[in-house]
Structures are given as C-alpha cells and as structure tokens.
Motif scaffolding. Structure first.
Motif, mmCIF file in Angstrom:
data_model
loop_
_atom_site.group_PDB
_atom_site.id
_atom_site.type_symbol
_atom_site.label_atom_id
_atom_site.label_comp_id
_atom_site.label_asym_id
_atom_site.label_seq_id
_atom_site.Cartn_x
_atom_site.Cartn_y
_atom_site.Cartn_z
ATOM 1 N N HIS A 54 52.857 43.382 -0.054
ATOM 2 C CA HIS A 54 53.203 44.781 -0.310
ATOM 3 C C HIS A 54 52.502 45.708 0.679
ATOM 4 C CE1 HIS A 54 54.311 43.944 -4.805
ATOM 5 N NE2 HIS A 54 55.234 43.554 -3.947
ATOM 6 N N THR A 55 53.160 46.795 0.973
ATOM 7 C CA THR A 55 52.563 47.855 1.787
ATOM 8 C C THR A 55 52.480 49.122 0.931
ATOM 9 O OG1 THR A 55 54.690 48.645 2.640
ATOM 10 C CG2 THR A 55 53.589 46.887 3.875
ATOM 11 N N VAL A 56 51.759 50.107 1.444
ATOM 12 C CA VAL A 56 51.670 51.380 0.732
ATOM 13 C C VAL A 56 53.051 52.020 0.637
ATOM 14 C CG1 VAL A 56 50.693 53.695 0.782
ATOM 15 C CG2 VAL A 56 49.279 51.743 1.420
ATOM 16 N N LEU A 193 51.248 48.373 -11.201
ATOM 17 C CA LEU A 193 51.464 47.127 -10.468
ATOM 18 C C LEU A 193 52.760 47.132 -9.671
ATOM 19 C CD1 LEU A 193 50.281 44.465 -13.094
ATOM 20 C CD2 LEU A 193 48.997 45.477 -11.207
ATOM 21 N N GLY A 194 53.821 47.676 -10.252
ATOM 22 C CA GLY A 194 55.132 47.604 -9.610
ATOM 23 C C GLY A 194 55.451 48.738 -8.667
ATOM 24 N N GLY A 195 54.757 49.867 -8.795
ATOM 25 C CA GLY A 195 55.014 50.999 -7.909
ATOM 26 C C GLY A 195 56.327 51.700 -8.214
ATOM 27 N N GLN A 394 43.192 48.118 1.309
ATOM 28 C CA GLN A 394 42.362 49.051 0.539
ATOM 29 C C GLN A 394 43.202 50.195 -0.033
ATOM 30 O OE1 GLN A 394 39.574 49.954 3.732
ATOM 31 N NE2 GLN A 394 37.918 48.849 2.682
ATOM 32 N N ALA A 395 44.169 50.676 0.765
ATOM 33 C CA ALA A 395 45.020 51.769 0.304
ATOM 34 C C ALA A 395 45.884 51.336 -0.871
ATOM 35 C CB ALA A 395 45.897 52.265 1.451
ATOM 36 N N ILE A 396 46.407 50.108 -0.818
ATOM 37 C CA ILE A 396 47.223 49.588 -1.924
ATOM 38 C C ILE A 396 46.376 49.460 -3.186
ATOM 39 C CG2 ILE A 396 48.459 47.551 -2.765
ATOM 40 C CD1 ILE A 396 49.417 47.099 0.098
ATOM 41 N N MET A 397 45.189 48.899 -3.040
ATOM 42 C CA MET A 397 44.312 48.730 -4.195
ATOM 43 C C MET A 397 43.944 50.083 -4.793
ATOM 44 S SD MET A 397 42.811 46.717 -6.260
ATOM 45 C CE MET A 397 43.037 45.161 -5.378
ATOM 46 N N LEU A 398 43.621 51.051 -3.941
ATOM 47 C CA LEU A 398 43.252 52.364 -4.433
ATOM 48 C C LEU A 398 44.431 53.053 -5.124
ATOM 49 C CD1 LEU A 398 41.145 54.550 -4.697
ATOM 50 C CD2 LEU A 398 41.754 55.369 -2.398
#
Length: 639
Positions: A54-56, A193-195, A394-398
């Motif tokens: 996954h990407t942001v 989780l799914g965005g 890090q951006a995805i996790m945040l």
C-alpha cells in the motif's frame, strides 16, 4: 400557510392502548449482525488485499482509480445519517409536505460543484481541499481552514453516533452503549485499515441497505393503510399536503424560495467544499468521472427524499387508523419513526432488524467518512508540511494511527454528548454554523482574484463570529423564554435530506407563537439561509479587508486557483471594467491541462517547500500561448 409563524401540526392521538413491546427476535439480531459483519469484511478485504504494498495515495485517495457509480453512492451515503432517516419522516408527519420542495435545490446544488469546484480541485491534483487555500493564499489560511474543519467534524461525529443510539434505546430497549461501542469499533477498524477504498465500497453496501430498509417500511405501511393513494388522501384531508408557499420572507422557516434557493447554499457547503466529498471527487480516475458522479447523485437524492417523505405520510395515515398509545404520543419526535416501524413490522421476523440495520448503515457511512477525511487533512495539512522526512511506510502507519485516534475520539465525544443535555442541540448546530464560512472562504479565493491572505483570514473569522452569534443567540433566546429551540437554526448543522437536515427540526413547538421583533427576529432567520448568510459575510468582509490592505499587489497569484467560470465571466466585461475592478482575466492560460500546481510536489503528495516560505506556481511568460501545457516556475513569497 406560513410554516415558520403558525403551524397546523396534527394533534397526536392519545389513545390508552398499551405500548407494543418492541423486543428483537433472534432473526432480527442476525440481520443486524450481518450488516456489521459484512461491513467489516468489505473493509478488511481491501485492507489485506495487497498488504505491504500500500501507498499513502492508495490509503487516502483510493489510488485515484475509483469509478463513477461507487463514488456517487458514497457521496450520497456520506451525509445520509441515521438522524435524517429519523428526522425527515417526523418533519413530514408534524408539519406537512412543504419540506419536500427541498428537492428543487438539488440540481443547482450539484451542477455548480460539478462545473465550478471539481475542475479547480481536480486539475490541481490535490489530496486535501485545504491545500487549495495555501496555493491561492498562503499556509496560514490553509491551517485556519483545516482547524475549522476538524473542529466541525469532531463535534459532529460524536453526536451522529450517540443520537440514533439513544433514540433506538428509548424505543426498543437496545443497549445504548453496546450499540455505540459496536458502531464505533467496527467503523474504526475498517476505516483505519482499509482506507478510502474500503470506506467507499462499504458506503455502497450500506446505501443499498438503507434503500431496502426504507422501501420495506413503505411497502408494508402502505398495505396497512390501503395504499399510497389513500395515505395521500388522508394527509390531504388533515391539511398536510402543502402548496407552493411563495412568501419571500427569509425569517419564515420553510417557503419555496427558502427551500429551493437557500438550500442551494447548504448543498454547496457540502458537495462543493467539504473535505469528505472533495476527497471522493479526487479519488475518481478522471475529471469526467468525478463530474458524472456528481450528476449521478441527483436522481439518488430525489429518491431518498421521496422515500423519507412517503414514510412520513404513511406514518400519519397509519396513526389515524391505529391511534398511538399515550406513551408514544408523549415521546420525543425523533422517536416517532422508530415507534411506527416497531408497531408496523411486529410479527414479521427480520424486518425490524432490517430497519435497524438501515438506521445504523446511515451512522456507519457518515462516521467512516468523518474518520477518513479527518485523518487525511491532519496528515496532509498539519503533519507532512512540517515533517517532510517521513518515509512512505511511516506515513502509512501514521495515517492509520490517526484514523484509529479519531475513532477513539469519536467514542469520547459520544460520551460527552450523553452528558450535555440541552447543550447537545447547540453541538448539533455547529456543523451548519461552520459549513457556511468555509464555503465563503473557497468562493472568495476562486471568484475574486483581488482577494488576499489577510482578507481571507479576517473574512473567515467574521463569518464564524456571525454564524455563532445567530446560532447560539437563537438557542439562548428560546431557552430564556422557555421555548424549545426552533429548528430555524438548529437544523442547519445537517443540510439537505440526504444529510441530517431536520435532525432537530422536530423541536419546533407545535403551538402558535407571536411574531418575534427586533433582535429576536434576526435570530429567527431560517436555517436554510444560514450558509448563504455566513458565506456572504466572509466574501464581503474579505473583499473589504483585501482592498484596505492593497489587494494582490506585491503577491503572486496562481491562475489555476481561479475558477474557469470566472475567466469566462470577466471576458464578457469591457476592458475598462476589468481594469477598474483590478481583476486580470486568466482566460489566456490553458486551465484545462492537468498540471500539478506544485512541480516539487512528490507523487506521494509531500511538499518540499520550507516552513517560512510559500511555494507559488505561476505560468512562465508565453507558455500559455503554445500548443503544449504551460510551463510553471516557482516564486517564493514570505508568509
């Protein structure tokens, strides 16, 4: 009939019939559980599909590859909250069909965003709607807009979670905090989780459940009262079928002009500039798909409005034939629909559960959209510009942590809502109070090239002050006189029927009151004119301050932040008028080219400009007259 001054509210039957026990059967619980399980499954499917890759952009913008139909249904579901499902039929039951004319505003309320706002947002390749404010003005204006939106949605999402659960608990005995926790946790998991892609596809499923639940009530109810024709006849005999009220008085609660034109501004504050909706437009694979999704919402909205109004008429005919119990007659208006459904569907296992699933689908779709949009603006507007060193992982996790955090905050706001009592009405109205000034801020930027950053900030503050002055003043005045707050201001938090428009309209007292005078009359401005009044305040004050502070002299204006509609209108004016207005026509710039406003904006949406400088894109001289897209150069201007 002037609905805002004197009402012909039907007298509630006061039969002493025993209250029907509204206990759920096992089948009802299974149907309700299926809604939660399937919603969670859809979200988890999109979360684990491609996990680790996954990407942001995929998480926050669904990789900008969504089709027209799912985006349209998600647009519809975003603000089709449970409060609207309960509120609109109750409005029709108590005050008649005048509210139905709100459908007249839907077309303009969607055509204008499709051809004014979407082209600007889409061609700038934005992630957050408030990123536009930095491109047009500066970073300070962007932060002001973002903070205002966060304040608006945080207050709103707690109330929209708590209020339906409270009504459901009062009528069915369904455990209050179990329903609040279940909704909050399920929604938080699949949203974090799914965005956005998970949110959009669960919105599609939940929209279908809402349609099905309301359709079942109409079908079963109409058979009990002898058909829809008979229900209409009964309502007509009791004066509920309203004609066209052409009274131009903006202080009358519902007239044709108020509903058809005042409602347009409420639609624009939602479908034009609200991040939850703009994010869906920007997730479309093409600009054309985004515009088509806006058009596709129109018939869906009309169907939703018609179904809600028909439920109100059927409910009225039903209670003329089968009088209410004394307990039901004394219930709060927002509980009428639930009492009606439980009376109507008793003995039909699974159908009460289907309607409750319909009700909770409204809450899930609204809350998930709030979580996702809040996480997006927090990440893109408040974190990334100041911490550009974040890696993709890090951006995805945040982003996921932010969504989880807003989910927990929503549960906390639901608890606070339970302790607010009468103040809850003020919390509900905040949504509408803030929507109008934000609409005015974006209009100021798109239609007035002479507007500058100081004018934008002062204009926004003036609009917010005016909105809270009228809104809170109305509530305080009504409480001081011992009268339930009029929906003229309370309902403004919601917007059209596809929203929670009349969540509090049912607070309108049924007795005839004397016409207010002086400041009290000013406080009685119809809620449907709220967005128009507050957005106009922002524009007028913003232009005055901009003129006093020198306009855009010494500042660089990105022509892509001006609506293409403006350039067409300016071209119609004589050159002398254009010079006198100090407004330059940007029609020479090819605004149809999809060129990012920030050349240094990375594919993941990260800005590389420094903290104390604003990167402004301007077309290189002469580039707009060539066959290719304009070449952009960067100039830096101090904030």
């Amino acid at each position: 009939m002037s609905v805002g001054v004197s009402t012909s509210t039907p007298l509630l039957p006061t039969s002493d019939t025993d209250v029907v026990t509204s206990a759920f059967s096992l089948v009802d619980y299974v149907v309700f559980a299926l809604l939660l399980v399937l919603s969670l499954a859809i979200g988890l499917y999109h979360a684990f599909r491609g996990w680790g890759r996954h990407t942001v952009g995929q998480l926050l913008m669904a990789d900008r590859k969504m089709g027209c139909l799912p985006v349209a249904l998600s647009l519809l579901a975003t603000f089709q909250s449970a409060v609207a499902i309960l509120g609109v039929p109750s409005e029709i039951y108590r005050f008649g069909t005048q509210y139905w004319f709100l459908g007249c505003c839907y077309f303009l309320g969607l055509v204008i965003p499709a051809h004014v706002f979407i082209p600007v947002f889409y061609r700038l390749h934005l992630t957050s709607a408030y990123e536009y404010l930095e491109l047009r003005f500066n970073k300070a204006v962007r932060i002001c807009g973002t903070v205002t939106f966060i304040f608006q949605m945080v207050i709103y999402m707690g109330v929209v979670l708590y209020a339906p659960s409270l009504a459901l608990n009062a009528v069915t005995g369904f455990d209050l905090w179990l329903s609040v926790l279940t909704l909050g946790i399920v929604c938080t998991i699949y949203t974090a989780l799914g965005g956005l892609k998970a949110v959009i596809w669960t919105d599609v499923f939940q929209t279908l459940v809402m349609f099905l639940g309301q359709l079942v009530v109409i079908i079963v109810g109409s058979t009990r009262v002898g058909g829809l024709g008979n229900a209409w006849e009964v309502a007509s005999q009791h004066g509920l079928i309203s004609g066209i009220e052409l009274n131009p008085d903006p202080f009358v609660r519902h007239t044709f002009w108020t509903l058809a034109f005042g409602g347009v501004f409420m639609m624009l504050s939602l479908y034009g500039v609200n991040q939850a909706q703009v994010q869906r437009y920007l997730s479309s694979r093409t600009e054309k798909a985004a515009i088509l999704s806006c058009y596709a919402v129109f018939p869906c909205q009309q169907v939703v409005l018609c179904m809600s109004c028909l439920i109100g008429l059927v409910m009225f005919a039903y209670y003329q034939k089968y009088p209410m119990s004394s307990q039901q007659a004394q219930a709060a208006p927002d509980q009428f629909v639930l009492y009606f459904v439980m009376d109507l569907l008793k003995g039909l296992p699974g159908l009460p559960g289907l309607f409750v699933a319909c009700l909770f689908s409204g809450s899930l779709s609204t809350i998930s959209s709030a979580f996702n949009s809040l996480a997006t603006v927090t990440m893109e507007d408040l974190i990334r510009p100041w911490f550009p060193q974040f890696s993709e992982v890090q951006a995805i996790m945040l982003s996921r942590i932010l969504a989880f955090g807003y989910g927990l905050l929503c549960l906390g706001m639901a608890y606070i809502s339970s302790q607010m009592g009468p103040v809850l009405q003020a919390a509900l109205s905040i949504f509408g109070m803030v929507g109008g000034p934000l609409l005015g801020l974006f209009c100021l930027g798109m239609f007035f090239p002479c507007a500058n950053p100081p004018g934008a900030i002062v204009g926004l503050l003036a609009g917010l002050v005016m909105a809270f002055w009228i809104g809170i003043g109305s509530i305080v005045t009504k409480m001081a006189f011992g009268v339930a707050p009029s929906p003229s201001n309370i309902s403004s938090f919601s917007l059209p029927s596809n929203l929670t428009t009349v969540a509090m309209t049912t607070l309108m007292p049924s007795t005839t009151r004397s016409r207010p005078t002086g400041l009290q009359r000013f406080y009685s401005l119809s809620y449907l004119w709220y967005s128009a009044h507050n957005s106009t305040t922002v524009i007028v004050v913003g232009l005055i301050v901009s003129w006093l502070t020198g306009g855009m002299r010494g500042r660089t204006l990105n022509p892509r932040t001006i609506s293409p509609v403006f350039s067409r209108l300016v071209d119609l004016l004589p050159l002398s008028c254009q010079k006198r207005l100090h407004c330059k026509s940007y029609s020479q710039v090819d605004l149809s080219v999809d060129t990012p406003a920030f050349p240094e904006k990375m594919s993941n949406g990260m800005l590389k400009n420094s903290r104390d400088k604003e990167a402004v894109a301007v077309p290189e001289e002469g580039s707009a007259h060539q066959g290719s897209s304009p070449t952009f150069i960067l100039q830096e201007t101090s904030l």
